[in-house]
Write a protein that holds these residues in place. Sequence first.
Motif, PDB file in Angstrom:
ATOM      1  N   PRO A 256      66.283  28.935  53.048  1.00 35.45           N
ATOM      2  CA  PRO A 256      65.152  28.027  52.831  1.00 35.45           C
ATOM      3  C   PRO A 256      65.433  27.054  51.691  1.00 35.45           C
ATOM      4  O   PRO A 256      66.254  27.328  50.809  1.00 35.45           O
ATOM      5  CB  PRO A 256      63.997  28.970  52.490  1.00 35.45           C
ATOM      6  N   MET A 257      64.720  25.907  51.713  1.00 35.72           N
ATOM      7  CA  MET A 257      64.980  24.847  50.747  1.00 35.72           C
ATOM      8  C   MET A 257      63.771  24.616  49.850  1.00 35.72           C
ATOM      9  O   MET A 257      62.618  24.812  50.246  1.00 35.72           O
ATOM     10  CB  MET A 257      65.332  23.551  51.473  1.00 35.72           C
ATOM     11  N   LEU A 258      64.064  24.180  48.626  1.00 35.71           N
ATOM     12  CA  LEU A 258      63.044  23.829  47.639  1.00 35.71           C
ATOM     13  C   LEU A 258      63.143  22.334  47.370  1.00 35.71           C
ATOM     14  O   LEU A 258      64.215  21.818  47.043  1.00 35.71           O
ATOM     15  CB  LEU A 258      63.273  24.617  46.345  1.00 35.71           C
ATOM     16  N   PHE A 259      62.011  21.626  47.522  1.00 36.76           N
ATOM     17  CA  PHE A 259      61.946  20.189  47.323  1.00 36.76           C
ATOM     18  C   PHE A 259      61.077  19.893  46.098  1.00 36.76           C
ATOM     19  O   PHE A 259      59.896  20.269  46.070  1.00 36.76           O
ATOM     20  CB  PHE A 259      61.340  19.495  48.544  1.00 36.76           C
ATOM     21  N   CYS A 260      61.645  19.231  45.100  1.00 32.72           N
ATOM     22  CA  CYS A 260      60.906  18.818  43.910  1.00 32.72           C
ATOM     23  C   CYS A 260      60.670  17.312  44.029  1.00 32.72           C
ATOM     24  O   CYS A 260      61.617  16.525  43.926  1.00 32.72           O
ATOM     25  CB  CYS A 260      61.681  19.148  42.638  1.00 32.72           C
ATOM     26  N   VAL A 261      59.423  16.929  44.237  1.00 34.97           N
ATOM     27  CA  VAL A 261      59.092  15.548  44.602  1.00 34.97           C
ATOM     28  C   VAL A 261      58.230  14.914  43.518  1.00 34.97           C
ATOM     29  O   VAL A 261      57.233  15.494  43.080  1.00 34.97           O
ATOM     30  CB  VAL A 261      58.332  15.513  45.945  1.00 34.97           C
TER      31      VAL A 261
ATOM     32  N   VAL B 284      55.847  32.872  47.371  1.00 34.08           N
ATOM     33  CA  VAL B 284      56.865  33.219  48.365  1.00 34.08           C
ATOM     34  C   VAL B 284      56.903  34.733  48.589  1.00 34.08           C
ATOM     35  O   VAL B 284      56.972  35.215  49.727  1.00 34.08           O
ATOM     36  CB  VAL B 284      58.243  32.696  47.921  1.00 34.08           C
ATOM     37  N   LEU B 285      56.833  35.497  47.500  1.00 33.63           N
ATOM     38  CA  LEU B 285      56.851  36.955  47.627  1.00 33.63           C
ATOM     39  C   LEU B 285      55.603  37.465  48.343  1.00 33.63           C
ATOM     40  O   LEU B 285      55.677  38.356  49.201  1.00 33.63           O
ATOM     41  CB  LEU B 285      56.956  37.603  46.243  1.00 33.63           C
ATOM     42  N   ASP B 286      54.449  36.890  48.001  1.00 31.44           N
ATOM     43  CA  ASP B 286      53.190  37.319  48.627  1.00 31.44           C
ATOM     44  C   ASP B 286      53.178  37.030  50.125  1.00 31.44           C
ATOM     45  O   ASP B 286      52.715  37.853  50.929  1.00 31.44           O
ATOM     46  CB  ASP B 286      52.004  36.621  47.963  1.00 31.44           C
TER      47      ASP B 286
ATOM     48  N   ILE C 200      51.832  25.148  57.720  1.00 27.69           N
ATOM     49  CA  ILE C 200      51.957  24.460  56.435  1.00 27.69           C
ATOM     50  C   ILE C 200      50.742  24.800  55.587  1.00 27.69           C
ATOM     51  O   ILE C 200      49.598  24.583  56.001  1.00 27.69           O
ATOM     52  CB  ILE C 200      52.062  22.934  56.609  1.00 27.69           C
ATOM     53  N   LEU C 201      50.998  25.336  54.400  1.00 19.33           N
ATOM     54  CA  LEU C 201      49.932  25.705  53.470  1.00 19.33           C
ATOM     55  C   LEU C 201      49.946  24.767  52.279  1.00 19.33           C
ATOM     56  O   LEU C 201      50.998  24.514  51.682  1.00 19.33           O
ATOM     57  CB  LEU C 201      50.120  27.134  52.957  1.00 19.33           C
ATOM     58  N   LYS C 202      48.783  24.254  51.934  1.00 18.25           N
ATOM     59  CA  LYS C 202      48.617  23.483  50.705  1.00 18.25           C
ATOM     60  C   LYS C 202      47.968  24.400  49.675  1.00 18.25           C
ATOM     61  O   LYS C 202      46.871  24.912  49.892  1.00 18.25           O
ATOM     62  CB  LYS C 202      47.746  22.246  50.949  1.00 18.25           C
ATOM     63  N   LEU C 203      48.664  24.617  48.558  1.00 17.29           N
ATOM     64  CA  LEU C 203      48.195  25.553  47.541  1.00 17.29           C
ATOM     65  C   LEU C 203      48.059  24.863  46.193  1.00 17.29           C
ATOM     66  O   LEU C 203      48.496  23.728  46.009  1.00 17.29           O
ATOM     67  CB  LEU C 203      49.166  26.733  47.436  1.00 17.29           C
ATOM     68  N   SER C 204      47.465  25.557  45.252  1.00 17.17           N
ATOM     69  CA  SER C 204      47.242  25.002  43.922  1.00 17.17           C
ATOM     70  C   SER C 204      48.560  24.756  43.193  1.00 17.17           C
ATOM     71  O   SER C 204      49.462  25.605  43.230  1.00 17.17           O
ATOM     72  CB  SER C 204      46.386  25.961  43.091  1.00 17.17           C
ATOM     73  N   PRO C 205      48.674  23.627  42.486  1.00 17.34           N
ATOM     74  CA  PRO C 205      49.883  23.398  41.679  1.00 17.34           C
ATOM     75  C   PRO C 205      49.995  24.364  40.511  1.00 17.34           C
ATOM     76  O   PRO C 205      51.062  24.469  39.903  1.00 17.34           O
ATOM     77  CB  PRO C 205      49.704  21.948  41.197  1.00 17.34           C
ATOM     78  N   MET C 206      48.913  25.069  40.207  1.00 16.90           N
ATOM     79  CA  MET C 206      48.936  26.060  39.138  1.00 16.90           C
ATOM     80  C   MET C 206      49.622  27.354  39.563  1.00 16.90           C
ATOM     81  O   MET C 206      49.989  28.178  38.736  1.00 16.90           O
ATOM     82  CB  MET C 206      47.501  26.382  38.686  1.00 16.90           C
ATOM     83  N   LEU C 207      49.795  27.524  40.856  1.00 15.92           N
ATOM     84  CA  LEU C 207      50.352  28.771  41.375  1.00 15.92           C
ATOM     85  C   LEU C 207      51.866  28.822  41.177  1.00 15.92           C
ATOM     86  O   LEU C 207      52.563  27.830  41.381  1.00 15.92           O
ATOM     87  CB  LEU C 207      50.013  28.880  42.866  1.00 15.92           C
ATOM     88  N   ASP C 208      52.384  29.962  40.788  1.00 20.92           N
ATOM     89  CA  ASP C 208      53.823  30.187  40.653  1.00 20.92           C
ATOM     90  C   ASP C 208      54.417  30.291  42.057  1.00 20.92           C
ATOM     91  O   ASP C 208      54.076  31.191  42.828  1.00 20.92           O
ATOM     92  CB  ASP C 208      54.060  31.476  39.872  1.00 20.92           C
ATOM     93  N   TRP C 209      55.318  29.366  42.395  1.00 24.28           N
ATOM     94  CA  TRP C 209      55.844  29.364  43.757  1.00 24.28           C
ATOM     95  C   TRP C 209      56.644  30.627  44.056  1.00 24.28           C
ATOM     96  O   TRP C 209      56.692  31.081  45.211  1.00 24.28           O
ATOM     97  CB  TRP C 209      56.666  28.108  44.026  1.00 24.28           C
ATOM     98  N   HIS C 210      57.284  31.207  43.052  1.00 28.91           N
ATOM     99  CA  HIS C 210      58.033  32.453  43.278  1.00 28.91           C
ATOM    100  C   HIS C 210      57.093  33.550  43.789  1.00 28.91           C
ATOM    101  O   HIS C 210      57.408  34.262  44.742  1.00 28.91           O
ATOM    102  CB  HIS C 210      58.699  32.925  41.988  1.00 28.91           C
TER     103      HIS C 210
ATOM    104  N   ILE D 240      59.523  32.091  54.998  1.00 30.29           N
ATOM    105  CA  ILE D 240      59.519  30.826  54.258  1.00 30.29           C
ATOM    106  C   ILE D 240      60.655  29.914  54.718  1.00 30.29           C
ATOM    107  O   ILE D 240      61.829  30.280  54.628  1.00 30.29           O
ATOM    108  CB  ILE D 240      59.635  31.081  52.740  1.00 30.29           C
ATOM    109  N   LYS D 241      60.296  28.744  55.193  1.00 28.01           N
ATOM    110  CA  LYS D 241      61.287  27.741  55.591  1.00 28.01           C
ATOM    111  C   LYS D 241      61.532  26.744  54.466  1.00 28.01           C
ATOM    112  O   LYS D 241      62.670  26.416  54.152  1.00 28.01           O
ATOM    113  CB  LYS D 241      60.832  26.995  56.840  1.00 28.01           C
ATOM    114  N   GLU D 242      60.451  26.255  53.834  1.00 30.99           N
ATOM    115  CA  GLU D 242      60.556  25.251  52.772  1.00 30.99           C
ATOM    116  C   GLU D 242      59.436  25.427  51.758  1.00 30.99           C
ATOM    117  O   GLU D 242      58.329  25.845  52.109  1.00 30.99           O
ATOM    118  CB  GLU D 242      60.474  23.825  53.344  1.00 30.99           C
ATOM    119  N   VAL D 243      59.729  25.072  50.521  1.00 30.82           N
ATOM    120  CA  VAL D 243      58.724  24.987  49.452  1.00 30.82           C
ATOM    121  C   VAL D 243      58.800  23.574  48.868  1.00 30.82           C
ATOM    122  O   VAL D 243      59.891  23.084  48.572  1.00 30.82           O
ATOM    123  CB  VAL D 243      58.979  26.037  48.345  1.00 30.82           C
TER     124      VAL D 243
END
Length: 403
Positions: free
Chosen positions: A248-253, A213-215, A200-210, A221-224
């Motif tokens: 994989p699933m994307l969760f907007c919380v 995931v590619l990087d 599990i990686l905690k990353l900056s909210p400024m980062l583009d999740w797309h 990738i299991k979940e974002v």
Amino acid sequence: MNTATRDYIKRNQEADTRQLALQRCSDADVDMPLALRQIAGRKAARSKLPTWASNDDILYPIGLSMEQCSSEQTASYKANLCRRLLPSCPSPHTLIDLTGGFGVDFTLMSGVFQKATYVEQNADLFAVVTSNFVTMGKSVEALCSDGIDYLHQFEGHATIIFLDPARRDIHGGRTYGIADCTPNVLDIKEELLSKADYVILKLSPMLDWHKAVLDLGQQYIKEVHVISVQNECKELLIVMEENAPKDPMLFCVNDDSTFTVALHSQPNQNAHIYQDDPSSLEGLFLYEPNASIMKAGCFNEVAAAFGVQPLATNSHLFVIDSPIPDFPGRKFQITAISSMNKQELKTTLKGILQANVTTRNFPLSVVELRKRLKLSDGGTDYIFATTLDANRHVLLLCKKTTF
């Protein structure tokens, strides 16, 4: 902490630490650097870490560590995430946090596991956190070591390895890209995945999740998870697995609201743009997605899930003729519509002296528009300034709904 320092903190818990630092303390037994740090830390913890703040024996680190640590709310979310993942993993369940920091995430997450290991290389921070573990009755393994050195030497297999890479460069400047953080997870991802069921990686909210995931490699990738608190985007979490599923699933919380979609979902077609006469908007319900959905860009998915119509391609505002109590965002009802015509504005806004103004896909900023409309901030009226098709600029006067 000696009695004199403890008493000084209690007497000055509401004081301005900058003013205290300029004053000379008459009691030589008071450890002023420690006292000032504790007073500042407790103030910050009241809203961010209420459980910590309620315990007078908790120690706090320097300001930067407090600034960078997770909130209790987001740490609880991670603990629940771990709780959901564990049933698919063989027992005993073990956690390794390679970038321990102030230990908020670790403290909440460790309670889910049979064994948990905290690793932190900063000796001063390590001393603070391990003291807090004792205070809070946490029975964990704690190592003052470089997390990556520990990873290289680790010969076992963990259920979950957690990392929160430092988002500061050697000059103290902020960084966001995965490769620019410390440690650079891209250099060690294969080793991480070989030594844990999940990473599990905690990353900056400024980062583009797309891009993240590619990087990292889509195959891992299991979940974002895009996590917001009170409609402010706070964190990007990525769950990795060596043999990740193909769906994989994307969760907007946002607080207690979660909108979930398949990571690679592609609605059959873009949602139908609202094209009726602007006057017909009056009486419709207006919906603004929460910050996590805005960040994730799941606009077509939201439209498909709730049957709403976007006002324009780039407005990120949606309308429908019926209330949707569980819509993941702010909810309004449109009471009036106006163009930017001066006379029309005067008629529509008659008697309104203050309003909450939002601009979406509009040529003026909130400050510029508020100045032009001569409105102060606040009140019970809401104005959304946006652009419809054919480049029609409109103001939507709204009231918050109560459903």
